[in-house]
Design an enzyme around this catalytic site. Structure first.
Site, mmCIF file in Angstrom:
data_model
loop_
_atom_site.group_PDB
_atom_site.id
_atom_site.type_symbol
_atom_site.label_atom_id
_atom_site.label_comp_id
_atom_site.label_asym_id
_atom_site.label_seq_id
_atom_site.Cartn_x
_atom_site.Cartn_y
_atom_site.Cartn_z
ATOM 1 N N ASP A 166 0.636 -1.461 0.108
ATOM 2 C CA ASP A 166 -0.060 0.138 -0.064
ATOM 3 C C ASP A 166 0.994 1.244 -0.015
ATOM 4 O O ASP A 166 0.729 2.293 0.794
ATOM 5 C CB ASP A 166 -1.136 0.010 1.268
ATOM 6 C CG ASP A 166 -1.755 -1.321 1.229
ATOM 7 O OD1 ASP A 166 -1.189 -2.577 1.591
ATOM 8 O OD2 ASP A 166 -2.744 -1.173 0.928
ATOM 9 N N HIS A 317 -3.611 -9.448 -0.995
ATOM 10 C CA HIS A 317 -4.004 -8.089 -0.658
ATOM 11 C C HIS A 317 -4.941 -7.939 0.607
ATOM 12 O O HIS A 317 -4.346 -7.097 1.666
ATOM 13 C CB HIS A 317 -4.482 -7.186 -1.943
ATOM 14 C CG HIS A 317 -4.722 -5.678 -1.455
ATOM 15 N ND1 HIS A 317 -3.516 -5.107 -1.203
ATOM 16 C CD2 HIS A 317 -5.612 -4.952 -1.320
ATOM 17 C CE1 HIS A 317 -3.805 -3.793 -0.862
ATOM 18 N NE2 HIS A 317 -5.038 -3.558 -0.929
ATOM 19 N N HIS A 327 -11.672 -2.215 6.753
ATOM 20 C CA HIS A 327 -11.813 -3.569 6.043
ATOM 21 C C HIS A 327 -11.872 -4.899 6.830
ATOM 22 O O HIS A 327 -11.408 -6.078 6.559
ATOM 23 C CB HIS A 327 -10.351 -3.813 5.224
ATOM 24 C CG HIS A 327 -10.126 -2.640 4.471
ATOM 25 N ND1 HIS A 327 -11.003 -1.929 3.493
ATOM 26 C CD2 HIS A 327 -9.079 -1.821 4.485
ATOM 27 C CE1 HIS A 327 -10.398 -1.030 2.941
ATOM 28 N NE2 HIS A 327 -9.230 -0.632 3.378
ATOM 29 N N VAL A 355 -4.971 -2.875 4.963
ATOM 30 C CA VAL A 355 -5.150 -2.154 6.258
ATOM 31 C C VAL A 355 -4.013 -1.322 6.198
ATOM 32 O O VAL A 355 -2.768 -1.850 6.406
ATOM 33 C CB VAL A 355 -5.419 -3.123 7.324
ATOM 34 C CG1 VAL A 355 -5.634 -2.308 8.662
ATOM 35 C CG2 VAL A 355 -6.649 -4.053 7.112
ATOM 36 N N HIS A 356 -4.047 0.090 6.480
ATOM 37 C CA HIS A 356 -2.867 1.043 6.419
ATOM 38 C C HIS A 356 -2.401 1.063 7.827
ATOM 39 O O HIS A 356 -2.464 2.033 8.493
ATOM 40 C CB HIS A 356 -3.341 2.237 6.078
ATOM 41 C CG HIS A 356 -3.676 2.046 4.663
ATOM 42 N ND1 HIS A 356 -4.506 2.989 3.838
ATOM 43 C CD2 HIS A 356 -3.696 1.103 3.570
ATOM 44 C CE1 HIS A 356 -4.842 2.792 2.832
ATOM 45 N NE2 HIS A 356 -4.268 1.427 2.352
#
Ligand SMILES: [Fe+2]
Length: 467
Positions: A166, A317, A327, A355-356
């Site tokens: 990401d 992903h 998410h 997921v950041h």
């Protein structure tokens, strides 16, 4: 009146340690590290990292990835803008005068009002293992020279992978890439878990941001392969502007060697690289029973020979085990389909993004449920992989900071900070893993583990970070 500065520092240190220890006593860590809450902002179009290389028709956005199943081929890709130019690559071994030539192909695409440059893809085949090669692109106009080092032969050899996900093209993304480059672990290949440019966050998916991303990451990916996973930001599905072909920019720009593993689409495939068998799955392609991806994976997993490639790693992903309020459970349907196979075939590690933030799981599985028996909790399972979410590359959407509370028992360590990780496979039994947050020095590991191979040394991995 206030406390002297040193006393204040000690006070917060004690609070932090108490918090750390309380969690650690239960085998779970929600890191107490506090970062500055600054929004991630994309670098402007005139940022130095987006600079177009000088010279007429100079190749730009140069990148490489593995080009076959066992690491003896490399796909070289680049873009020319003024003229179609040559797709030829000239390459040679270090200390050798013998030059080789490979011919490739060129493609272009249109997206809404955007027209791409000439996108070249050329595969260099029959390379020797453990060898440094120089290569040149831009033959006939402006020649640029790069190099890469081929992996060791497939087998029980040490090798170090970088893990990035990401990434995007914000100032934080640049920070992440710099930390990866400066990491003393010296990653030799990046396992990229999806969501590359985030061009789709711009009006009409402004594909100029695919070009800027390609120029930004060239400084790494022109010199070592990045193994691509498709994320949701690669879909670029926008029928409202007449763009109904999913993955159009991604597939034109970032080829994968999917045919070498008998896959029928570029989004799911496998490679062998030194000691690792790497399976890339597609969260955004059909994966239910009878689908091409399902049938491929069903046939693929029994082929993995752990005597040949001791380590079995899966990239995807959308994570299966995630305890952030972002998410949450998006990966659940794929987990239901494939998790029994991961346990049966003793997958060592699963890396995901989306997921950041950062999270590492315990070795758990949740495969006993059969609708009527009520057994629907993840349980400790030493045949199961560790699941790592590494979607913290730093894109403009910012950090996922909101976590489910309390921390679920399957979650071993979680922290909402940008960063990257490295996996140093030492031999067929041991691999050293470290997660680096961007705020620290290049050598500092905020979460580190020794992972033990599930086939060759399946002892219980300690759940608690050694840091
Ligand atoms: Fe994503």
């Amino acid at each position: 009146m206030g406390l002297p500065r040193t006393s204040v520092c000690h006070f917060f240190t004690v609070i932090a340690l108490v918090g750390f220890c309380l969690n650690a006593a239960y085998g779970k860590i929600t890191s107490v590290y506090v970062r500055a809450d600054v929004k991630a902002v994309d670098m402007p179009l005139d940022a130095d990292v987006f600079r177009v290389p000088p010279g007429y028709n100079a190749p730009q956005q140069v990148h490489i990835t593995q080009g076959d199943h066992d690491g003896k081929a490399v796909i070289v890709s680049w873009v020319t803008t003024e003229h179609r130019g040559s797709s030829e690559v000239i390459y040679w071994k270090e200390h050798s005068r013998k030059h080789y030539k490979a011919k490739g192909e060129v493609t272009t695409y249109k997206y809404y009002t955007y027209s791409s440059g000439f996108i070249h893809h050329t595969t260099l085949k029959n390379l020797e293992y453990n060898t440094k090669y120089y290569y040149q692109v831009g033959i006939g106009h402006t020649i640029r020279t790069f190099w890469f080092i081929t992996p060791p032969p497939v087998g029980d050899f040490p090798y170090t992978f970088g893990l990035i996900g990401d990434l995007g093209q914000s100032f934080d993304s640049n920070n992440t890439l710099t930390h990866y480059e400066q990491n003393p672990s010296k990653g030799q290949t990046v396992l990229f878990v999806g969501d590359l440019s985030y061009a789709d966050n711009y009006p009409n998916h402004d594909n100029v941001r695919w070009d800027t991303w390609g120029r930004f990451v060239e400084r790494s990916v022109a010199y070592q392969p990045w193994i691509w996973t498709a994320g949701n930001h690669e879909i670029d599905f926008a029928p409202e502007i007449g763009e109904g072909e999913p993955f159009k920019p991604f597939t034109h720009r970032y080829p994968t060697p999917y045919k070498a593993s008998n896959s029928t689409a570029p989004f799911w495939y496998s490679i062998k690289r030194g000691p690792a068998y790497i399976i890339v799955l597609a969260s955004y392609s059909a994966y239910g029973k009878y689908t091409p991806q399902y049938k491929w994976l069903e046939e693929e997993l029994p082929k993995v020979n752990r005597s040949e490639t001791p380590w079995l790693i899966v990239l995807m992903h959308s994570p299966w085990y995630n305890s952030y309020n972002y998410h949450y459970m998006e990966g659940e349907t794929m987990r239901v389909m494939y998790e029994p196979w991961f346990v049966k075939y003793k997958v060592d590690l699963v890396f995901a993004g989306h997921v950041h933030a950062y999270e590492r799981s315990e070795r758990v599985s949740n495969i006993a449920y059969n609708i009527v028996n009520g057994l629907c909790q993840p349980i400790s399972d030493q045949s199961a992989p560790v699941y790592i979410t590494i979607g913290d590359g730093g894109n403009l959407e910012g950090l996922a900071t909101n976590m489910t509370q309390p921390q679920p028992h399957y979650s071993a360590f979680r922290e909402a900070s940008f960063g990257h990780a490295t996996l140093e496979i030492k031999n067929r039994t041991h691999a050293r893993y470290g997660w680096h947050r961007n705020q620290d020095g290049f050598a500092f590991e905020a979460d580190s583990m020794w992972f033990h191979n599930r086939v060759w040394y399946p002892v219980e991995d300690s759940a608690v970070s050694k840091s």
